[in-house]
Design a protein around this motif. Structure first.
Motif, mmCIF file in Angstrom:
data_model
loop_
_atom_site.group_PDB
_atom_site.id
_atom_site.type_symbol
_atom_site.label_atom_id
_atom_site.label_comp_id
_atom_site.label_asym_id
_atom_site.label_seq_id
_atom_site.Cartn_x
_atom_site.Cartn_y
_atom_site.Cartn_z
ATOM 1 N N TYR A 172 0.817 -1.217 0.000
ATOM 2 C CA TYR A 172 0.000 0.000 0.000
ATOM 3 C C TYR A 172 0.847 1.262 0.000
ATOM 4 O O TYR A 172 2.025 1.226 0.355
ATOM 5 N N TYR A 173 0.202 2.353 -0.390
ATOM 6 C CA TYR A 173 0.843 3.658 -0.276
ATOM 7 C C TYR A 173 0.210 4.358 0.904
ATOM 8 O O TYR A 173 -1.015 4.502 0.974
ATOM 9 N N ASP A 174 1.063 4.767 1.832
ATOM 10 C CA ASP A 174 0.575 5.477 3.012
ATOM 11 C C ASP A 174 0.692 6.976 2.726
ATOM 12 O O ASP A 174 1.795 7.531 2.679
ATOM 13 N N ALA A 175 -0.462 7.617 2.519
ATOM 14 C CA ALA A 175 -0.454 9.036 2.136
ATOM 15 C C ALA A 175 -0.200 9.941 3.337
ATOM 16 O O ALA A 175 0.033 11.140 3.160
ATOM 17 N N VAL A 176 -0.243 9.399 4.558
ATOM 18 C CA VAL A 176 0.095 10.210 5.735
ATOM 19 C C VAL A 176 1.615 10.208 5.901
ATOM 20 O O VAL A 176 2.245 11.262 6.002
ATOM 21 N N ARG A 236 -4.694 5.431 3.191
ATOM 22 C CA ARG A 236 -3.889 4.434 2.495
ATOM 23 C C ARG A 236 -4.574 3.942 1.234
ATOM 24 O O ARG A 236 -5.783 3.759 1.236
ATOM 25 N N VAL A 237 -3.770 3.710 0.218
ATOM 26 C CA VAL A 237 -4.293 3.023 -0.965
ATOM 27 C C VAL A 237 -3.648 1.647 -1.006
ATOM 28 O O VAL A 237 -2.423 1.536 -1.201
ATOM 29 N N TYR A 238 -4.420 0.611 -0.768
ATOM 30 C CA TYR A 238 -3.946 -0.765 -0.884
ATOM 31 C C TYR A 238 -4.137 -1.174 -2.346
ATOM 32 O O TYR A 238 -5.235 -0.990 -2.904
ATOM 33 N N PHE A 239 -3.061 -1.726 -2.924
ATOM 34 C CA PHE A 239 -3.111 -2.024 -4.353
ATOM 35 C C PHE A 239 -3.433 -3.486 -4.614
ATOM 36 O O PHE A 239 -2.965 -4.371 -3.897
ATOM 37 N N ASP A 240 -4.190 -3.686 -5.654
ATOM 38 C CA ASP A 240 -4.439 -5.031 -6.150
ATOM 39 C C ASP A 240 -4.970 -5.949 -5.042
ATOM 40 O O ASP A 240 -4.451 -7.037 -4.817
ATOM 41 N N THR A 295 -8.034 -0.651 -2.848
ATOM 42 C CA THR A 295 -8.911 -0.339 -1.709
ATOM 43 C C THR A 295 -8.298 0.821 -0.934
ATOM 44 O O THR A 295 -7.139 0.739 -0.513
ATOM 45 N N VAL A 296 -9.070 1.876 -0.775
ATOM 46 C CA VAL A 296 -8.603 3.017 0.005
ATOM 47 C C VAL A 296 -9.218 2.919 1.401
ATOM 48 O O VAL A 296 -10.415 2.639 1.532
ATOM 49 N N LYS A 354 3.619 9.198 3.589
ATOM 50 C CA LYS A 354 4.164 9.379 2.233
ATOM 51 C C LYS A 354 5.206 8.294 1.909
ATOM 52 O O LYS A 354 6.331 8.579 1.489
ATOM 53 N N LYS A 355 4.811 7.065 2.110
ATOM 54 C CA LYS A 355 5.726 5.928 1.923
ATOM 55 C C LYS A 355 4.992 4.739 1.349
ATOM 56 O O LYS A 355 3.818 4.524 1.659
ATOM 57 N N ASP A 356 5.709 3.938 0.577
ATOM 58 C CA ASP A 356 5.169 2.641 0.154
ATOM 59 C C ASP A 356 5.414 1.649 1.278
ATOM 60 O O ASP A 356 6.509 1.617 1.838
ATOM 61 N N MET A 357 4.419 0.861 1.608
ATOM 62 C CA MET A 357 4.521 -0.050 2.752
ATOM 63 C C MET A 357 3.883 -1.388 2.374
ATOM 64 O O MET A 357 3.289 -1.532 1.318
ATOM 65 N N ARG A 358 3.952 -2.331 3.314
ATOM 66 C CA ARG A 358 3.238 -3.602 3.146
ATOM 67 C C ARG A 358 2.516 -3.899 4.445
ATOM 68 O O ARG A 358 3.069 -3.702 5.534
ATOM 69 N N GLU A 359 1.292 -4.348 4.346
ATOM 70 C CA GLU A 359 0.490 -4.596 5.553
ATOM 71 C C GLU A 359 0.995 -5.858 6.248
ATOM 72 O O GLU A 359 1.042 -6.926 5.643
ATOM 73 N N THR A 360 1.351 -5.712 7.522
ATOM 74 C CA THR A 360 1.879 -6.875 8.254
ATOM 75 C C THR A 360 0.845 -7.450 9.219
ATOM 76 O O THR A 360 0.936 -8.608 9.607
ATOM 77 N N GLY A 361 -0.133 -6.644 9.591
ATOM 78 C CA GLY A 361 -1.114 -7.118 10.569
ATOM 79 C C GLY A 361 -2.222 -7.938 9.926
ATOM 80 O O GLY A 361 -2.487 -7.801 8.731
ATOM 81 N N THR A 362 -2.867 -8.769 10.718
ATOM 82 C CA THR A 362 -4.000 -9.529 10.182
ATOM 83 C C THR A 362 -5.274 -8.703 10.249
ATOM 84 O O THR A 362 -6.245 -8.978 9.555
ATOM 85 N N GLU A 363 -5.268 -7.702 11.158
ATOM 86 C CA GLU A 363 -6.420 -6.796 11.162
ATOM 87 C C GLU A 363 -5.939 -5.376 11.376
ATOM 88 O O GLU A 363 -4.969 -5.140 12.089
ATOM 89 N N LEU A 364 -6.638 -4.470 10.733
ATOM 90 C CA LEU A 364 -6.269 -3.061 10.821
ATOM 91 C C LEU A 364 -7.208 -2.389 11.816
ATOM 92 O O LEU A 364 -8.428 -2.439 11.656
ATOM 93 N N VAL A 365 -6.605 -1.771 12.846
ATOM 94 C CA VAL A 365 -7.403 -1.021 13.817
ATOM 95 C C VAL A 365 -6.996 0.439 13.661
ATOM 96 O O VAL A 365 -5.807 0.755 13.564
ATOM 97 N N ILE A 366 -7.968 1.311 13.599
ATOM 98 C CA ILE A 366 -7.677 2.730 13.345
ATOM 99 C C ILE A 366 -7.438 3.438 14.675
ATOM 100 O O ILE A 366 -8.344 3.548 15.507
ATOM 101 N N GLU A 367 -6.210 3.928 14.829
ATOM 102 C CA GLU A 367 -5.864 4.613 16.083
ATOM 103 C C GLU A 367 -5.119 5.915 15.819
ATOM 104 O O GLU A 367 -4.525 6.500 16.717
#
Ligand SMILES: O=P(O)(O)OC[C@H]1O[C@@H](O)[C@H](O)[C@@H](O)[C@@H]1O
Length: 284
Positions: free
Chosen positions: A179-183, A203-207, A231-232, A185-198
């Motif tokens: 994904y691209y983290d627009a906060v 983010r734009v998750y690709f493909d 998925t944004v 400003k970096k390309d990243m990869r999701e490591t967690g099994t669930e995303l909790v917003i804190e």
């Protein structure tokens, strides 16, 4: 037991024309002519599942904060046009609306006009079809190219989901995604099994290929998309919320945008061809 079929009603929603759909099983939705913007969805026997800002502005040419804005032909500031393009700010035409034995639907369209061509010099026909039945909402966006030149566009269904308390919600299904983290400003990869917003999340998750599950302590929502590969995930959190005049300071606690989009690879649409993409929400 199902009630008798009641046909869609033209209503006034905050001073603007809209259509109220009701399926015989009790599922309901409201879609506005302005932007073909879905501002409400209640699954059968359920409560509102879309977040609409109580401070949203309903005015010609303005984007509505909440519901499901249609983003076309540009996502965010990834191009020369106004943020998120123009489709959400224009008045669409209602082509059809009806209720059947097990569903209700509406079909709206937006064609290029002098106003759109002044911003984006292309011919297009954009169609939005929403259909409700039981616990399910299907939103399909179609774009046809009636011209003689190819067109290229990004698109998104910018769905604002209602949550009781965002920090108690989790989004599953993005593990391992790039994904691209627009906060940050970096390309990243999701490591967690669930995303909790804190914190502020943009983010734009690709493909993304898996269905997503938005879990809350008392309920869940399955989110699926077809032919909208990105998925944004967006929540403005404390500081950005304060900057929006059409959003309450604490509004971020009660929403999470999970947007079905095509951003990384804009659609390349040959003359006389069409494209479609779909997002489906299922209340569990
Ligand atoms: O304020 P707007 O134009 O409706 O955009 C809201 C948000 O929309 C999201 O899709 C973007 O990822 C965010 O960067 C943006 O802030």
């Amino acid at each position: 037991m199902s009630s008798p079929v009641s046909q869609p009603q033209r209503i006034d929603f905050h001073g603007m024309p809209a259509i109220h759909l009701r399926a015989p099983d009790g599922a309901e939705a409201i879609v506005m002519e302005h932007g073909a913007h879905i501002v409400s969805w209640k699954p059968a026997g359920g409560v509102e599942r879309l977040y609409l800002s109580p401070d949203a502005v309903f005015s010609e040419g303005k984007a509505i904060r909440g519901g499901v804005p249609v983003i076309f032909p540009q996502f965010g500031d990834r191009g020369p046009l106004q943020g998120h393009g123009f489709a959400r700010n224009q008045v669409w035409e209602v082509v059809a609306s009806r209720a059947g034995e097990d569903h209700a639907m509406a079909h709206l369209c937006l064609r290029d006009s002098d106003a759109s061509r002044a911003l984006w010099p292309h011919q297009f026909l954009l169609e939005l079809t929403l259909s409700i039945s039981g616990a399910r909402l299907d939103i399909e966006l179609e774009c046809s190219n009636p011209g003689s030149e190819p067109i290229s566009f990004m698109a998104a269904l910018h769905t604002y989901l209602a949550v009781r308390e965002v920090e108690q919600a989790s989004l599953q299904g993005l593990h391992g995604q790039r994904y691209y983290d627009a906060v940050k400003k970096k390309d990243m990869r999701e490591t967690g099994t669930e995303l909790v917003i804190e914190e502020e999340t943009d983010r734009v998750y690709f493909d993304t290929r898996n269905p997503l599950l938005l879990k809350e302590p008392h309920r869940a929502l399955a989110i699926q998309s077809e032919r909208l590969p990105d998925t944004v995930v967006w929540n403005p959190w404390v500081e950005r919320s304060i900057k929006f005049s059409d959003f309450p300071d604490k509004g971020f606690r009660h929403m999470l945008c999970v947007e079905a989009a095509t951003i990384e690879h804009p659609v390349q649409l040959a003359a006389q061809h069409s494209w479609w993409g779909r997002q489906t929400l299922m209340a569990l």
